[in-house]
Scaffold this active site. Structure first.
Site, mmCIF file in Angstrom:
data_model
loop_
_atom_site.group_PDB
_atom_site.id
_atom_site.type_symbol
_atom_site.label_atom_id
_atom_site.label_comp_id
_atom_site.label_asym_id
_atom_site.label_seq_id
_atom_site.Cartn_x
_atom_site.Cartn_y
_atom_site.Cartn_z
ATOM 1 N N GLY A 40 -22.163 20.539 15.389
ATOM 2 C CA GLY A 40 -23.360 19.713 15.558
ATOM 3 C C GLY A 40 -23.607 18.837 14.344
ATOM 4 O O GLY A 40 -22.779 18.767 13.426
ATOM 5 N N ASP A 177 -12.666 30.406 6.371
ATOM 6 C CA ASP A 177 -12.413 28.999 6.692
ATOM 7 C C ASP A 177 -12.469 28.162 5.420
ATOM 8 O O ASP A 177 -13.092 27.112 5.367
ATOM 9 C CB ASP A 177 -13.453 28.507 7.717
ATOM 10 C CG ASP A 177 -13.048 27.160 8.323
ATOM 11 O OD1 ASP A 177 -11.841 26.830 8.263
ATOM 12 O OD2 ASP A 177 -13.929 26.459 8.841
#
Ligand SMILES: Nc1ncnc2c1ncn2[C@@H]1O[C@H](COP(=O)(O)OP(=O)(O)OP(=O)(O)O)[C@@H](O)[C@H]1O
Length: 416
Positions: A40, A177
């Site tokens: 988003g 990540d």
């Protein structure tokens, strides 16, 4: 050699409780959209009551099932508890039920991220100075120490301090990540000076903040691996590629790849296809970093990007390295120097205030003295001219009685 610590399989709390810090969205004013990630939009916002600039990450949760939502809340809880100067601070959260969007409010990092820094050096055809790389590596290891062991590192007194092996952490957080786009940069005071278009390119004293924790995992299940890694998993360890569980050592592999990229301005493993890349990562063969850098840095990178989990060093082991200690000590000294400079500036300001006060005092003193002299002269002339002697004029009393505001410092020595 230090003992490796067993890796807990699960770091999620069994009973996730909602984060305690929530802030209603109407307390924030949106300044601008600063980017879009796979989950988003990201906005720069101002927290109206405190005027603090923050970042708001919008996460659409409409498509998630209840387990995934619970996991997301659990991760928000972990993030809200991960307080470290090299980790992007998580302030609060809120959600809009109608729009099914979760808003995460985080620390705003005014200097962009590491991928932008690497891009800048690539465009300039320049290498990132080695000292900057060691500084960034040391800061990232301190952040990972907090995540992997749940503890803060004590500052170094000397470079040779013995570091106590960490106890097995209860709340082990694995980033999972780590990549240049998730490593944010800010200034010491994190001010948004002239940085809108990253014009301030002096990275020598940059503060590094690890960000985007764990979100990838909780969302991974719902939007699938392939969507999470829209790009190429350049930084993914061979064990994770082989579907083995993530461990803190997977973060070390990724960090090694990031440091390689900072030196070579491209990732260590590159390929045209996903399969080819996978093959290269599993083989773990990659070139040396450019000759411009020391052998020590090359060895460090190659020790981290090691296929063998038995020999890949842990965060704690890496922090023992003398070059990392030197970088940490140097960061501490730079901060000390900055604090001294701040202190010196403060003293200069105090001196200016005192000087202004002293001048005011002197002006008022000479005004009173003038009034007094004039009053005495008037009175003498009255006496000389045989006038009736009246009351002592106010100004004379004033001279004796008036208490002047005295400067807090120095006045006795300067104006005695
Ligand atoms: N805390 C922050 N401070 C300043 N800028 C930020 C912050 N977090 C994100 N950004 C910026 O917002 C943009 C989008 O970031 P985000 O991390 O959501 O996505 P991404 O890293 O581009 O992709 P992905 O979602 O795959 O990680 C990037 O340009 C990033 O630099």
């Amino acid at each position: 050699m230090y003992n490796r610590h067993p890796i807990p399989n699960e770091y999620y709390p069994t009973q996730p409780s909602a984060p305690t810090v929530t802030q209603p969205a109407n307390q924030f004013q949106v300044v601008e959209e600063i980017g879009r990630g796979s989950f988003g939009a990201v906005h720069k916002v101002i927290h109206i009551p405190t005027k603090k600039v923050m970042v708001r990450k919008d996460i659409k949760y409409g498509h998630m099932n209840s387990k995934e939502r619970q996991q997301l809340i659990a991760e928000c809880t972990i993030l809200s508890q991960l307080k470290h100067e090299n980790i992007v601070e998580f302030y609060s959260w809120d959600f809009n039920e109608q729009k099914e969007v979760l808003y995460l409010y985080m620390e705003y990092c005014s200097r962009g991220d590491l991928s932008q820094m690497i891009k800048h050096y690539k465009q300039e055809h320049k290498y990132i100075p080695e000292k900057v790389i060691w500084g960034i590596l040391a800061q990232l290891l301190m952040a990972l120490y907090k995540c992997h062991y749940g503890d803060d590192l004590l500052p170094l007194t000397t470079m040779y301090d013995r570091m106590k092996p960490p106890v097995r952490g209860k709340n082990v957080v694995i980033h999972r990540d780590l990549k240049p786009g998730n490593i944010f940069l800010s200034n010491e005071d994190n001010e948004d000076k002239d940085n809108k278009n990253h014009r301030n390119m002096d990275y020598s004293q940059v503060v590094v903040k690890l960000g985007d924790f764990g979100l990838a995992k909780s969302l991974e299940a719902s939007i699938q691996f392939a969507t999470t890694y829209v790009g190429t998993p350049y930084y993914m360890s061979p064990e994770v590629l082989m579907d083995h569980p993530y461990s803190p050592l997977s973060d070390i592999w990724s960090l090694g790849c990031v440091i390689f990229e900072m030196c070579s301005l491209h990732p260590p493993f590159q390929a045209k296809t996903y399969l080819e890349l996978q093959k290269k990562i599993k083989a773990g063969k990659f070139e040396k970093i450019p000759e411009y850098y020391s052998d020590g840095l090359n060895l460090m990178v190659h020790s981290m990007v090691d296929v063998d989990l038995e020999t890949r060093p842990s965060t704690f082991e890496l922090l023992q390295d003398i070059q990392i200690r030197t970088a940490r000590k140097s960061l501490q000294l730079e901060r000390f120097e900055r604090n001294l400079l701040d202190y010196e500036n403060e003293l200069v300001n105090i001196e200016k205030i005192l000087e202004r006060q002293a001048m005011e005092y002197e002006r008022e003193y000479s005004q009173l003295k003038e009034q007094f002299v004039r009053a005495v002269e008037d009175r003498v002339s009255e006496v000389v001219n045989g006038k009736k002697i009246g009351k002592v004029p106010e100004s004379i009393h004033g001279y004796y009685n008036k208490r002047l505001p005295r400067p807090a410092y120095h006045w006795q020595t300067r104006y005695r």
